[in-house]
Design an enzyme around this catalytic site. Structure first.
Site, PDB file in Angstrom:
ATOM      1  N   CYS A   7       2.482  -0.147  -8.050  1.00  0.00           N
ATOM      2  CA  CYS A   7       1.602   0.171  -6.928  1.00  0.00           C
ATOM      3  C   CYS A   7       0.538   1.150  -7.407  1.00  0.00           C
ATOM      4  CB  CYS A   7       2.377   0.696  -5.716  1.00  0.00           C
ATOM      5  SG  CYS A   7       3.052   2.354  -5.874  1.00  0.00           S
ATOM      6  N   ASN A  10       2.540   5.059  -7.814  1.00  0.00           N
ATOM      7  CA  ASN A  10       3.934   5.109  -8.245  1.00  0.00           C
ATOM      8  C   ASN A  10       4.702   6.285  -7.643  1.00  0.00           C
ATOM      9  OD1 ASN A  10       5.834   5.587 -11.261  1.00  0.00           O
ATOM     10  ND2 ASN A  10       6.182   3.998  -9.748  1.00  0.00           N
ATOM     11  N   CYS A  12       5.201   6.013  -3.854  1.00  0.00           N
ATOM     12  CA  CYS A  12       5.652   5.504  -2.550  1.00  0.00           C
ATOM     13  C   CYS A  12       6.291   4.121  -2.676  1.00  0.00           C
ATOM     14  CB  CYS A  12       4.495   5.439  -1.545  1.00  0.00           C
ATOM     15  SG  CYS A  12       3.721   7.007  -1.137  1.00  0.00           S
ATOM     16  N   ARG A  13       5.457   3.086  -2.696  1.00  0.00           N
ATOM     17  CA  ARG A  13       5.953   1.716  -2.606  1.00  0.00           C
ATOM     18  C   ARG A  13       6.704   1.244  -3.840  1.00  0.00           C
ATOM     19  NH1 ARG A  13       0.444  -1.086  -1.238  1.00  0.00           N
ATOM     20  NH2 ARG A  13      -0.165   0.578  -2.660  1.00  0.00           N
ATOM     21  N   SER A  14       6.163   1.444  -5.028  1.00  0.00           N
ATOM     22  CA  SER A  14       6.841   0.887  -6.209  1.00  0.00           C
ATOM     23  C   SER A  14       8.172   1.584  -6.509  1.00  0.00           C
ATOM     24  CB  SER A  14       5.924   0.842  -7.431  1.00  0.00           C
ATOM     25  OG  SER A  14       5.441   2.108  -7.792  1.00  0.00           O
ATOM     26  N   ASP A 125      -0.175   0.506   2.079  1.00  0.00           N
ATOM     27  CA  ASP A 125       0.216   1.755   1.433  1.00  0.00           C
ATOM     28  C   ASP A 125       0.573   2.795   2.498  1.00  0.00           C
ATOM     29  OD1 ASP A 125       0.485   4.051  -0.103  1.00  0.00           O
ATOM     30  OD2 ASP A 125      -1.256   3.593  -1.352  1.00  0.00           O
TER      31      ASP A 125
END
Length: 152
Positions: A7, A10, A12-14, A125
């Protein structure tokens, strides 16, 4: 097999996807798949040191009983293309950045996560939307779809 989730920063999402996937694999007692996560930008990396996973990400993982370890943002490199079997991002911007970093996708290893549930949608995001619960639901569903594909 090796999976890399990607993401923007690196934080939050990933990393959320990394720990969700690791949890799914542990529940299935699958031990021969490595999972990691990285960023397409250095926005969360200062003086060579990556920021820790966002506290809101940790909270949503805790709420959903997903174990995690200490995580620091790290930057994706061109070499990651050869190292990983799947390079999976969260949105179209990540996809374009990932493809720029790798120099193309001749082996068709690069995907958006929701592809594995037959959707072309982005996972927004949560750093900007503030909706970490929604990101978690989409990521968990996408990871379940990826696991089904891997098990086939």
């Amino acid at each position: 097999m090796k999976i890399l989730f990607v993401c923007h920063g690196n934080i939050c999402r990933s990393p959320m996807a990394e720990f969700v996937m690791k949890n799914l694999l542990a529940k299935e007692n699958i031990k021969d798949i490595e999972v990691d996560s990285k960023a397409t930008t250095s926005d969360a990396i200062h003086n060579g040191i990556g920021m820790p996973m966002d506290i809101r990400t940790r909270r949503v993982l805790d709420k959903n009983h997903i174990p995690y370890t200490v995580h620091q943002a790290s930057l994706m490199t061109k070499d990651d293309y050869q190292k990983y079997d799947y390079l999976i991002c969260m949105d179209e911007e990540n996809f374009m950045d990932m493809n720029r970093i790798t120099g193309g996708d001749p082996e068709r290893k690069e995907y958006k996560l929701l592809y594995f549930i037959d959707k072309s949608d982005d996972i927004d995001d949560p750093w900007y939307t503030g909706d970490f619960d929604e990101a978690y639901c989409e990521i968990a569903t996408g990871c379940e779809g990826l696991l089904k594909k891997i098990k086939k």
